[in-house]
Design a protein around this motif. Structure first.
Motif, PDB file in Angstrom:
ATOM      1  N   ALA A  87       0.961  -1.124  -0.192  1.00  0.00           N
ATOM      2  CA  ALA A  87       0.128  -0.167  -0.393  1.00  0.00           C
ATOM      3  C   ALA A  87       1.203   1.428  -0.161  1.00  0.00           C
ATOM      4  CB  ALA A  87      -0.988   0.174   1.063  1.00  0.00           C
ATOM      5  N   ILE A  88       0.664   1.899  -0.923  1.00  0.00           N
ATOM      6  CA  ILE A  88       1.476   3.176  -1.004  1.00  0.00           C
ATOM      7  C   ILE A  88       0.250   4.427  -0.196  1.00  0.00           C
ATOM      8  CG2 ILE A  88       2.438   5.010  -2.329  1.00  0.00           C
ATOM      9  CD1 ILE A  88       3.128   2.398  -3.183  1.00  0.00           C
ATOM     10  N   ASP A  89       0.499   4.813   0.903  1.00  0.00           N
ATOM     11  CA  ASP A  89       0.240   5.737   1.782  1.00  0.00           C
ATOM     12  C   ASP A  89      -1.107   5.203   2.246  1.00  0.00           C
ATOM     13  OD1 ASP A  89       1.874   8.231   2.057  1.00  0.00           O
ATOM     14  OD2 ASP A  89       1.376   8.628  -0.052  1.00  0.00           O
ATOM     15  N   LEU A  90      -1.621   5.755   3.522  1.00  0.00           N
ATOM     16  CA  LEU A  90      -3.244   5.549   4.069  1.00  0.00           C
ATOM     17  C   LEU A  90      -4.482   5.212   3.069  1.00  0.00           C
ATOM     18  CD1 LEU A  90      -3.233   6.852   7.681  1.00  0.00           C
ATOM     19  CD2 LEU A  90      -2.043   4.903   6.755  1.00  0.00           C
ATOM     20  N   ASP A  91      -4.600   5.486   2.329  1.00  0.00           N
ATOM     21  CA  ASP A  91      -5.673   5.882   1.466  1.00  0.00           C
ATOM     22  C   ASP A  91      -5.275   4.309   1.027  1.00  0.00           C
ATOM     23  OD1 ASP A  91      -3.778   7.125  -0.121  1.00  0.00           O
ATOM     24  OD2 ASP A  91      -4.336   8.243  -1.082  1.00  0.00           O
ATOM     25  N   THR A  92      -5.052   3.900   0.775  1.00  0.00           N
ATOM     26  CA  THR A  92      -5.323   2.206  -0.455  1.00  0.00           C
ATOM     27  C   THR A  92      -4.202   1.443   1.133  1.00  0.00           C
ATOM     28  OG1 THR A  92      -2.382   2.098  -0.764  1.00  0.00           O
ATOM     29  CG2 THR A  92      -3.966   3.689  -2.274  1.00  0.00           C
ATOM     30  N   ALA A  93      -4.718   1.512   2.011  1.00  0.00           N
ATOM     31  CA  ALA A  93      -3.736   0.720   2.853  1.00  0.00           C
ATOM     32  C   ALA A  93      -4.919  -0.860   3.731  1.00  0.00           C
ATOM     33  CB  ALA A  93      -3.400   1.530   4.267  1.00  0.00           C
ATOM     34  N   LEU A  94      -6.484  -0.342   3.650  1.00  0.00           N
ATOM     35  CA  LEU A  94      -7.565  -1.279   4.417  1.00  0.00           C
ATOM     36  C   LEU A  94      -7.021  -2.182   3.263  1.00  0.00           C
ATOM     37  CD1 LEU A  94      -9.579   1.270   6.729  1.00  0.00           C
ATOM     38  CD2 LEU A  94      -7.374  -0.180   7.418  1.00  0.00           C
ATOM     39  N   PRO A  95      -8.087  -1.979   1.746  1.00  0.00           N
ATOM     40  CA  PRO A  95      -8.015  -2.872   1.143  1.00  0.00           C
ATOM     41  C   PRO A  95      -6.600  -3.868   0.800  1.00  0.00           C
ATOM     42  CG  PRO A  95      -8.383  -1.184  -0.088  1.00  0.00           C
ATOM     43  CD  PRO A  95      -7.806  -0.854   1.372  1.00  0.00           C
ATOM     44  N   MET A  96      -6.027  -3.188   1.060  1.00  0.00           N
ATOM     45  CA  MET A  96      -4.390  -4.162   0.927  1.00  0.00           C
ATOM     46  C   MET A  96      -4.065  -5.033   2.199  1.00  0.00           C
ATOM     47  SD  MET A  96      -3.438  -3.069  -2.707  1.00  0.00           S
ATOM     48  CE  MET A  96      -2.055  -3.581  -2.682  1.00  0.00           C
ATOM     49  N   TRP A  97      -4.511  -4.381   2.994  1.00  0.00           N
ATOM     50  CA  TRP A  97      -3.585  -4.942   4.104  1.00  0.00           C
ATOM     51  C   TRP A  97      -4.951  -6.740   4.562  1.00  0.00           C
ATOM     52  CZ3 TRP A  97      -7.329  -6.351   7.743  1.00  0.00           C
ATOM     53  CH2 TRP A  97      -6.557  -6.519   8.986  1.00  0.00           C
ATOM     54  N   LEU A  98      -6.205  -6.200   4.149  1.00  0.00           N
ATOM     55  CA  LEU A  98      -6.835  -7.356   4.140  1.00  0.00           C
ATOM     56  C   LEU A  98      -6.564  -8.108   3.319  1.00  0.00           C
ATOM     57  CD1 LEU A  98      -9.804  -8.435   5.199  1.00  0.00           C
ATOM     58  CD2 LEU A  98     -11.008  -7.103   3.428  1.00  0.00           C
ATOM     59  N   ARG A  99      -6.602  -7.815   1.943  1.00  0.00           N
ATOM     60  CA  ARG A  99      -5.833  -8.934   1.029  1.00  0.00           C
ATOM     61  C   ARG A  99      -4.853  -9.450   1.093  1.00  0.00           C
ATOM     62  NH1 ARG A  99      -5.977 -12.598  -1.593  1.00  0.00           N
ATOM     63  NH2 ARG A  99      -5.986 -13.014  -3.480  1.00  0.00           N
ATOM     64  N   ALA A 100      -3.760  -8.883   1.160  1.00  0.00           N
ATOM     65  CA  ALA A 100      -2.674 -10.045   2.039  1.00  0.00           C
ATOM     66  C   ALA A 100      -2.712 -10.504   3.129  1.00  0.00           C
ATOM     67  CB  ALA A 100      -1.710  -8.990   2.500  1.00  0.00           C
ATOM     68  N   ARG A 101      -3.634 -10.367   4.267  1.00  0.00           N
ATOM     69  CA  ARG A 101      -4.806 -11.374   4.982  1.00  0.00           C
ATOM     70  C   ARG A 101      -4.663 -12.448   4.056  1.00  0.00           C
ATOM     71  NH1 ARG A 101      -5.276 -10.654  10.793  1.00  0.00           N
ATOM     72  NH2 ARG A 101      -5.947 -12.586  11.368  1.00  0.00           N
ATOM     73  N   LEU A 102      -6.080 -12.827   3.822  1.00  0.00           N
ATOM     74  CA  LEU A 102      -6.882 -13.219   2.793  1.00  0.00           C
ATOM     75  C   LEU A 102      -5.172 -14.616   2.134  1.00  0.00           C
ATOM     76  CD1 LEU A 102      -9.933 -11.054   1.627  1.00  0.00           C
ATOM     77  CD2 LEU A 102      -9.499 -12.856   4.048  1.00  0.00           C
ATOM     78  N   SER A 103      -4.944 -13.964   2.038  1.00  0.00           N
ATOM     79  CA  SER A 103      -4.242 -14.598   1.321  1.00  0.00           C
ATOM     80  C   SER A 103      -2.646 -14.683   1.924  1.00  0.00           C
ATOM     81  CB  SER A 103      -3.234 -14.044   0.179  1.00  0.00           C
ATOM     82  OG  SER A 103      -2.679 -13.018   0.487  1.00  0.00           O
ATOM     83  N   GLY A 104      -2.543 -14.300   3.014  1.00  0.00           N
ATOM     84  CA  GLY A 104      -1.474 -15.066   4.176  1.00  0.00           C
ATOM     85  C   GLY A 104       0.015 -14.723   3.560  1.00  0.00           C
ATOM     86  N   GLN A 105      -0.268 -13.339   2.985  1.00  0.00           N
ATOM     87  CA  GLN A 105       0.848 -12.824   2.502  1.00  0.00           C
ATOM     88  C   GLN A 105       1.814 -11.397   3.309  1.00  0.00           C
ATOM     89  OE1 GLN A 105      -0.680 -13.134  -1.788  1.00  0.00           O
ATOM     90  NE2 GLN A 105       0.735 -14.969  -2.263  1.00  0.00           N
ATOM     91  N   PRO A 106       2.784 -11.403   2.716  1.00  0.00           N
ATOM     92  CA  PRO A 106       3.757 -10.298   3.462  1.00  0.00           C
ATOM     93  C   PRO A 106       2.253  -8.885   2.613  1.00  0.00           C
ATOM     94  CG  PRO A 106       4.790 -11.062   2.485  1.00  0.00           C
ATOM     95  CD  PRO A 106       3.684 -11.538   1.632  1.00  0.00           C
ATOM     96  N   PHE A 107       2.653  -7.776   3.728  1.00  0.00           N
ATOM     97  CA  PHE A 107       1.356  -6.327   3.521  1.00  0.00           C
ATOM     98  C   PHE A 107       2.808  -6.020   3.792  1.00  0.00           C
ATOM     99  CE2 PHE A 107       0.238  -3.367   5.059  1.00  0.00           C
ATOM    100  CZ  PHE A 107      -0.658  -2.042   4.165  1.00  0.00           C
ATOM    101  N   VAL A 108       3.232  -4.234   2.641  1.00  0.00           N
ATOM    102  CA  VAL A 108       3.892  -3.668   3.305  1.00  0.00           C
ATOM    103  C   VAL A 108       3.675  -2.167   3.087  1.00  0.00           C
ATOM    104  CG1 VAL A 108       6.087  -2.892   1.827  1.00  0.00           C
ATOM    105  CG2 VAL A 108       5.451  -5.421   1.411  1.00  0.00           C
ATOM    106  N   TYR A 109       4.325  -1.632   3.869  1.00  0.00           N
ATOM    107  CA  TYR A 109       3.580   0.098   3.770  1.00  0.00           C
ATOM    108  C   TYR A 109       4.707   0.740   3.004  1.00  0.00           C
ATOM    109  CZ  TYR A 109       1.483   4.433   5.448  1.00  0.00           C
ATOM    110  OH  TYR A 109       0.972   5.304   5.901  1.00  0.00           O
ATOM    111  N   ASP A 110       4.425   1.406   2.231  1.00  0.00           N
ATOM    112  CA  ASP A 110       5.647   2.804   1.651  1.00  0.00           C
ATOM    113  C   ASP A 110       4.224   3.940   2.144  1.00  0.00           C
ATOM    114  OD1 ASP A 110       6.813   4.383   0.290  1.00  0.00           O
ATOM    115  OD2 ASP A 110       6.808   3.248  -1.473  1.00  0.00           O
ATOM    116  N   ALA A 111       5.406   4.661   2.892  1.00  0.00           N
ATOM    117  CA  ALA A 111       4.311   6.060   3.117  1.00  0.00           C
ATOM    118  C   ALA A 111       5.373   7.254   2.750  1.00  0.00           C
ATOM    119  CB  ALA A 111       4.732   6.413   4.628  1.00  0.00           C
ATOM    120  N   HIS A 112       4.687   7.462   1.625  1.00  0.00           N
ATOM    121  CA  HIS A 112       5.077   8.215   0.857  1.00  0.00           C
ATOM    122  C   HIS A 112       5.075  10.070   1.778  1.00  0.00           C
ATOM    123  CE1 HIS A 112       4.773   6.995  -3.465  1.00  0.00           C
ATOM    124  NE2 HIS A 112       5.335   6.019  -2.630  1.00  0.00           N
TER     125      HIS A 112
END
Length: 375
Positions: A87-112
């Motif tokens: 996810a790039i910044d908070l405005d994309t973070a929730l759906p990206m985290w949820l999708r990563a959680r559902l697949s059991g894969q790493p979630f990365v946060y890039d704070a511009h």
């Protein structure tokens, strides 16, 4: 191979940071998919060494836009497979985290940026509180986190007690020769501002300074203040005289040419929140790489780099101070201008993406290894 999947809310044609990040990862063996936003007037996507996809939204800004974009983003993500979800910044973070959680894969946060401290959020207590809650939920759940500068990284570490790496917004070092460094005052050039036309960018003070100088000002970009800034310039007589020109959105390849032909760059911000105060914007490096001296404000990251390389003049954010600095560099003190321009050329050999991308590649290597590059 399942790709690294990145999501932003920007138009991908103009997001130079993501073009560098995704391009470097793709060239070094990773499959990459970058998701962004499509505007009604968006141009066709420029060819890149990675896959791109844009989502079209009915709403352009505000709460309804974020709600619509996040919903459409998640519905799109459900159809995708990836190895890492970034996810790039908070405005994309929730759906990206949820999708990563559902697949059991790493979630990365890039704070511009420090999203909870941008001027558009700072002045709205309810909105700020919502984004703070999102941040407190998201950041501790990231398998990898990084941001654009040391000051912001330190802030995140202090707040959340976990590592935050730094991948700066530095420009690519190009092999093309720069124009010769002028030995006299650059009276024929123009002043350049490149970037978003939003609150806190010092643009009102810059326009108010322009009647006191003879140089032209070119502004490349659009934003929330596009209409009001044009009206301000009109009332000052700057549009009728041709002293100020608004070019709108400019593709990065064209923008680089415009920057190389400028005499002076503008990198002015107001202290309207910690995001701006601790920022390290890509335009600082874009001017430097073009061999163009610039005006900067006395914020920590810019002060630190300028103390090391002496590529800019520090000014107070008032029309008189800005006008005085412009006239001094472009008219009265050619030796000082020449010194700054020469320092830019030397600094770009150290401050460039070819060096910075090594940090990026090392970070993603901790999550997975790229595919071998064919001989």
């Amino acid at each position: 191979m399942r790709p690294l999947l990145f999501a932003v809310t920007t138009d991908l044609n103009y997001d130079q940071r993501m073009q560098r990040i995704c391009g470097s990862l793709a060239v070094h063996g990773y499959a990459v998919l970058l998701i962004g936003r499509e505007w009604p007037d968006s141009q066709p996507l420029s060819p890149k060494p990675y896959k791109q996809h844009r989502l079209r939204c009915v709403f352009k800004k505000g709460k309804l836009f974020y709600l619509e974009y996040n919903l459409k983003l998640f519905l799109y993500l459900i159809q995708q497979q990836a190895a890492v979800w970034c996810a790039i910044d908070l405005d994309t973070a929730l759906p990206m985290w949820l999708r990563a959680r559902l697949s059991g894969q790493p979630f990365v946060y890039d704070a511009h940026e420090l999203f909870t401290e941008v001027p558009e959020v700072v002045g709205r207590p309810v909105t700020k509180r919502i984004w703070q809650l999102v941040e407190k939920f998201i950041v501790p759940r990231a398998a990898l986190a990084y941001t654009v500068g040391p000051a912001l990284a330190q802030w995140f570490v202090q707040q959340y007690g976990q590592p935050f790496a730094v991948v700066r917004n530095v420009s690519c070092l190009e092999t093309a020769e720069l124009p010769p460094t002028p030995t006299a005052a650059p009276t024929e050039g123009y002043i350049l501002y490149q970037g978003v036309l939003n609150e806190g960018r010092g643009l009102e003070a810059l326009l108010d300074a322009m009647p006191q100088v003879t140089a032209r000002l070119i502004i490349c970009g659009e934003g929330d203040l596009s209409v009001s800034l044009r009206e301000r310039a009109r009332k000052l007589g700057l549009l009728a005289s041709g002293q100020v020109e608004f070019r709108g959105f400019v593709l990065p390849t064209e923008l680089r040419q415009i920057t190389r032909q400028a005499s002076l760059g503008i990198m002015l911000l107001e202290n309207r929140g910690m995001s701006y105060y601790y920022s390290l914007a890509n335009k600082f490096f874009d001017y430097l790489h073009a061999g163009v001296p610039q005006l900067i404000v006395d914020f920590p990251e810019y002060r630190r780099l300028n103390d090391l390389y002496d590529v800019a003049e520090v000014v107070e954010l008032t029309p008189d101070a800005i006008a005085t600095a412009i006239n001094r560099l472009l008219r009265d003190e050619p030796a000082r201008y020449h010194q700054l321009a020469s320092n830019c050329r030397r600094a770009r050999l150290e401050l460039n993406w070819q060096h910075e991308e090594q940090t990026l590649l090392a970070l993603y290597a901790t999550l997975l290894q790229p595919a071998p590059i064919p001989a």
